[in-house]
Motif scaffolding. Structure first.
Motif, PDB file in Angstrom:
ATOM      1  N   ARG A 302       0.816  -1.224   0.000  1.00 45.32           N
ATOM      2  CA  ARG A 302       0.000   0.000   0.000  1.00 45.32           C
ATOM      3  C   ARG A 302       0.846   1.268   0.000  1.00 45.32           C
ATOM      4  O   ARG A 302       0.422   2.296  -0.544  1.00 45.32           O
ATOM      5  CB  ARG A 302      -0.939  -0.015   1.199  1.00 45.32           C
ATOM      6  N   LYS A 303       2.032   1.241   0.594  1.00 45.04           N
ATOM      7  CA  LYS A 303       2.872   2.437   0.598  1.00 45.04           C
ATOM      8  C   LYS A 303       3.243   2.835  -0.829  1.00 45.04           C
ATOM      9  O   LYS A 303       3.197   4.023  -1.192  1.00 45.04           O
ATOM     10  CB  LYS A 303       4.128   2.178   1.418  1.00 45.04           C
ATOM     11  N   GLU A 305       1.592   2.155  -3.546  1.00 41.47           N
ATOM     12  CA  GLU A 305       0.396   2.669  -4.215  1.00 41.47           C
ATOM     13  C   GLU A 305       0.058   4.068  -3.717  1.00 41.47           C
ATOM     14  O   GLU A 305      -0.269   4.972  -4.510  1.00 41.47           O
ATOM     15  CB  GLU A 305      -0.786   1.728  -3.977  1.00 41.47           C
ATOM     16  N   ARG A 306       0.153   4.267  -2.418  1.00 39.55           N
ATOM     17  CA  ARG A 306      -0.217   5.557  -1.829  1.00 39.55           C
ATOM     18  C   ARG A 306       0.714   6.677  -2.286  1.00 39.55           C
ATOM     19  O   ARG A 306       0.268   7.764  -2.648  1.00 39.55           O
ATOM     20  CB  ARG A 306      -0.179   5.419  -0.311  1.00 39.55           C
ATOM     21  N   GLU A 307       2.016   6.408  -2.297  1.00 34.87           N
ATOM     22  CA  GLU A 307       2.974   7.471  -2.614  1.00 34.87           C
ATOM     23  C   GLU A 307       3.208   7.656  -4.104  1.00 34.87           C
ATOM     24  O   GLU A 307       3.410   8.778  -4.569  1.00 34.87           O
ATOM     25  CB  GLU A 307       4.306   7.187  -1.920  1.00 34.87           C
ATOM     26  N   ARG A 311       0.180   0.064  -8.967  1.00 33.80           N
ATOM     27  CA  ARG A 311      -0.465  -1.224  -8.685  1.00 33.80           C
ATOM     28  C   ARG A 311      -0.128  -2.163  -9.833  1.00 33.80           C
ATOM     29  O   ARG A 311       0.088  -1.712 -10.962  1.00 33.80           O
ATOM     30  CB  ARG A 311      -1.988  -1.109  -8.568  1.00 33.80           C
TER      31      ARG A 311
END
Length: 356
Positions: A302-303, A305-307, A311
């Motif tokens: 997730r890090k 994808e978040r930053e 994906r």
């Protein structure tokens, strides 16, 4: 240019091929020792591409690395070169310490000297990208949360211990010397050009040859599976926009037990190249488990994808179908890569492993 180490291996070669598929991409100096898993033939399509400079050599050869850095002045080093097979590390751990630990140390020192001497603008732009594995985190229980970047290191094999050591060296060279590093820890990769000792290509090659499909223990060891071209895309994103000094986990969001993987491969082969002798699953053979076999790996990506918005593009279903089709279409490559040394290794690794 980029300096890529281990760019004739499975993941490294896929990265090089994907990078240079863009006509506008920077060139690559590709340094590879061409050990058993390094295959120059994988890069044959680049033979006439002046942007690809292949150098047969060892990351532990400081004089060679220094010369390449001085001559080509790369803006980044992408470090794939590593011994990477757990079973081989059990049989011969010394090579893993030599390449993964001492080799990475030599490369870091060469990179530090090169970076220190760059003009301010080039110095600020330089990156050392270290490609590592989720195996450094150890093993998870069935209900444990997936590995995050903050998970404690608990390596359980000589291979994972050597990669953990290299990760620590990279971190230390950043915090002590300021070297601008990036680290990615990936889950199990699969896809084209995979040396046929790892699970998926071994199952494909053995099944087509009518040989047993060896499954360790009960086959319920769980891994997260990442299509190699998705991994290459993730590395490009981290190299371009990742925060210096940070670690990013790269996973496929595909947790599956090994036995399910084997059955999936068999089903695809039944569909794409049926065997008159019957379903390929008949060849599944349970063998004694390897020492210290980690039960479960899972990546929390997730890090990343978040930053950086990354994906994976492939689901496991689409990626494994592409992989099986690639091996069916490239039988000549498979035949040539199966050298006498490879056959000796497979025989030695599975010798004495009676049916479980």
């Amino acid at each position: 240019m980029l300096l890529v180490t281990g760019g004739a291996g499975f993941i490294g070669a896929n990265f090089v091929l994907d990078w240079l598929a863009d006509p506008a991409a920077e060139g690559i100096v590709n340094l590879d020792a061409l050990t058993y898993a390094g295959n120059r033939e994988t890069l044959a399509s680049l033979d006439d591409d002046p942007r690809h400079v292949f150098v047969h050599g060892d990351i532990g050869d400081r004089a060679l690395v220094d010369r390449l850095l001085a001559e080509h002045r790369p803006r980044a080093i992408v470090h794939f070169a590593a011994e990477s097979h757990v079973d081989r590390s059990i049989h011969g751990p010394g090579t893993f310490i030599q390449t993964n630990v001492l080799g990475t140390f030599t490369l870091l020192e060469a990179a530090r000297a090169h970076w220190s001497g760059l003009p301010p603008a080039e110095r600020a732009a330089f990156r050392f990208h270290h490609v590592s594995t989720d195996e450094v985190y150890g093993s998870l229980g069935p209900g444990d949360p997936a590995f995050a970047e903050t998970h404690a290191y608990e390596p359980n094999s000589p291979y994972s211990a050597s990669k953990a050591a290299s990760d620590h060296l990279v971190r230390a060279w950043h915090h002590t010397y300021g070297l601008p590093v990036l680290t990615t820890n990936c889950s199990n990769n699969y896809g084209p050009y995979h040396f046929p000792e790892k699970l998926i290509p071994l199952m494909i090659v053995n099944a087509l040859a009518g040989k047993p499909l060896p499954v360790y223990g009960d086959g319920q060891q769980v891994r997260d599976w990442l299509y190699v071209k998705d991994h290459a895309a993730a590395i490009r994103e981290v190299l371009a926009r990742g925060r210096v000094g940070e670690t990013y986990n790269v996973g496929g969001w595909n947790e599956k037990p090994n036995l399910e993987i084997v059955h999936t491969v068999c089903a695809l082969l039944d569909e794409l190249r049926p065997d008159p002798a019957g379903p390929y699953a008949r060849l599944i053979t349970y063998v004694a488990d390897r020492p210290g076999h980690d039960r479960r790996y899972a990546i929390d990506a997730r890090k990343l994808e978040r930053e950086l918005g990354w994906r994976p593009a492939e689901t496991f279903e689409t990626g494994i179908r592409k992989t099986v089709a690639w091996y069916l279409d490239h039988g000549d490559w498979v035949q040539r890569v199966q050298s006498g040394a490879y056959r000796d290794w497979v025989d030695r690794n599975y010798a004495g492993r009676s049916a479980a």
